[in-house]
Design a protein around this motif. Structure first.
Motif, PDB file in Angstrom:
ATOM      1  N   GLU A 179     -72.544  13.123   4.218  1.00  0.00           N
ATOM      2  CA  GLU A 179     -71.410  12.353   3.695  1.00  0.00           C
ATOM      3  C   GLU A 179     -71.151  11.140   4.585  1.00  0.00           C
ATOM      4  O   GLU A 179     -70.861  10.044   4.104  1.00  0.00           O
ATOM      5  CB  GLU A 179     -70.161  13.237   3.612  1.00  0.00           C
ATOM      6  N   ASP A 180     -71.281  11.326   5.896  1.00  0.00           N
ATOM      7  CA  ASP A 180     -71.094  10.213   6.838  1.00  0.00           C
ATOM      8  C   ASP A 180     -72.144   9.128   6.622  1.00  0.00           C
ATOM      9  O   ASP A 180     -71.842   7.943   6.734  1.00  0.00           O
ATOM     10  CB  ASP A 180     -71.157  10.719   8.287  1.00  0.00           C
ATOM     11  N   ASP A 181     -73.368   9.538   6.333  1.00  0.00           N
ATOM     12  CA  ASP A 181     -74.445   8.587   6.065  1.00  0.00           C
ATOM     13  C   ASP A 181     -74.103   7.739   4.839  1.00  0.00           C
ATOM     14  O   ASP A 181     -74.239   6.513   4.849  1.00  0.00           O
ATOM     15  CB  ASP A 181     -75.761   9.338   5.861  1.00  0.00           C
ATOM     16  N   PHE A 182     -73.617   8.394   3.775  1.00  0.00           N
ATOM     17  CA  PHE A 182     -73.207   7.665   2.567  1.00  0.00           C
ATOM     18  C   PHE A 182     -72.083   6.686   2.887  1.00  0.00           C
ATOM     19  O   PHE A 182     -72.145   5.509   2.531  1.00  0.00           O
ATOM     20  CB  PHE A 182     -72.762   8.637   1.473  1.00  0.00           C
ATOM     21  N   THR A 183     -71.048   7.166   3.581  1.00  0.00           N
ATOM     22  CA  THR A 183     -69.894   6.327   3.907  1.00  0.00           C
ATOM     23  C   THR A 183     -70.300   5.120   4.748  1.00  0.00           C
ATOM     24  O   THR A 183     -69.860   3.999   4.505  1.00  0.00           O
ATOM     25  CB  THR A 183     -68.828   7.157   4.648  1.00  0.00           C
ATOM     26  N   SER A 184     -71.182   5.353   5.704  1.00  0.00           N
ATOM     27  CA  SER A 184     -71.656   4.271   6.574  1.00  0.00           C
ATOM     28  C   SER A 184     -72.439   3.222   5.780  1.00  0.00           C
ATOM     29  O   SER A 184     -72.215   2.020   5.920  1.00  0.00           O
ATOM     30  CB  SER A 184     -72.533   4.851   7.679  1.00  0.00           C
ATOM     31  N   GLN A 185     -73.351   3.685   4.935  1.00  0.00           N
ATOM     32  CA  GLN A 185     -74.144   2.749   4.130  1.00  0.00           C
ATOM     33  C   GLN A 185     -73.263   1.989   3.137  1.00  0.00           C
ATOM     34  O   GLN A 185     -73.470   0.791   2.912  1.00  0.00           O
ATOM     35  CB  GLN A 185     -75.260   3.486   3.385  1.00  0.00           C
ATOM     36  N   LEU A 186     -72.299   2.667   2.556  1.00  0.00           N
ATOM     37  CA  LEU A 186     -71.387   2.031   1.612  1.00  0.00           C
ATOM     38  C   LEU A 186     -70.573   0.938   2.300  1.00  0.00           C
ATOM     39  O   LEU A 186     -70.418  -0.165   1.770  1.00  0.00           O
ATOM     40  CB  LEU A 186     -70.465   3.085   0.994  1.00  0.00           C
ATOM     41  N   ALA A 187     -70.078   1.217   3.503  1.00  0.00           N
ATOM     42  CA  ALA A 187     -69.279   0.253   4.258  1.00  0.00           C
ATOM     43  C   ALA A 187     -70.089  -0.990   4.621  1.00  0.00           C
ATOM     44  O   ALA A 187     -69.552  -2.092   4.715  1.00  0.00           O
ATOM     45  CB  ALA A 187     -68.727   0.903   5.520  1.00  0.00           C
ATOM     46  N   ARG A 188     -71.397  -0.828   4.830  1.00  0.00           N
ATOM     47  CA  ARG A 188     -72.258  -1.959   5.184  1.00  0.00           C
ATOM     48  C   ARG A 188     -72.901  -2.614   3.955  1.00  0.00           C
ATOM     49  O   ARG A 188     -73.790  -3.432   4.087  1.00  0.00           O
ATOM     50  CB  ARG A 188     -73.345  -1.486   6.154  1.00  0.00           C
TER      51      ARG A 188
END
Length: 157
Positions: free
Chosen positions: A21-30
């Motif tokens: 989930e953190d990977d998704f959130t990080s990629q989405l933010a960038r």
């Protein structure tokens, strides 16, 4: 591995695979997550049902549609959802791109030259106006309009 159902601002639905989930959130933010159909980076996570393997290892698994002979969307070759249709469209378009030569703005001239025997026949694609495309059709030259999808230039992951 987390598989998420995603949707862009233009209502295109697709799947995204992320390590967490953190990977998704990080990629989405960038702005690294984008719609494979339109390239939009305004993505939101959709509700999805969890996948549970409750029948794993059991012998009395329910028969599939192929085993029972019933007709469903998979057996008929029809996509089960809009996402499946999008995936099929992308696959077909990638195949067209892989087996044609991009002649760009010279499309109409080259199509006419091939039609009149002035040039060897080959599979081409390119750009022309709708009016010129209609002229080509009226001349008996087969043309097919194709959508311009940003995801076709990259591998879909």
């Amino acid at each position: 591995m987390k598989v998420l159902n995603l949707q862009c601002a233009h209502q295109h639905e697709f799947e995204g695979w992320f390590g967490s989930e953190d990977d998704f959130t990080s990629q989405l933010a960038r702005a690294l997550v984008s719609c494979p159909l339109c390239g939009d980076t305004q993505i939101r996570k959709m509700l999805s049902a969890p996948r549970l393997n409750l029948r794993a290892g059991r012998e009395d698994k329910a028969p599939t549609a192929a085993q029972t002979g019933t007709s469903d969307s998979v057996e008929l070759g029809l996509p089960a959802s809009g996402s499946a249709l999008h995936a099929q469209l992308l696959k077909a378009m990638r195949q067209v791109l892989a087996h044609t030569e991009d002649v760009g703005e010279r499309f109409a001239d080259q199509a006419r030259a091939m039609h009149h025997g002035e040039m060897d026949q080959r599979n081409i694609r390119g750009r022309t106006s709708p009016e010129v495309a209609l002229e080509l059709i009226e001349e008996g030259i087969e043309v097919m309009p194709l959508p311009s999808l940003p995801a076709l230039k990259e591998t879909l992951q």
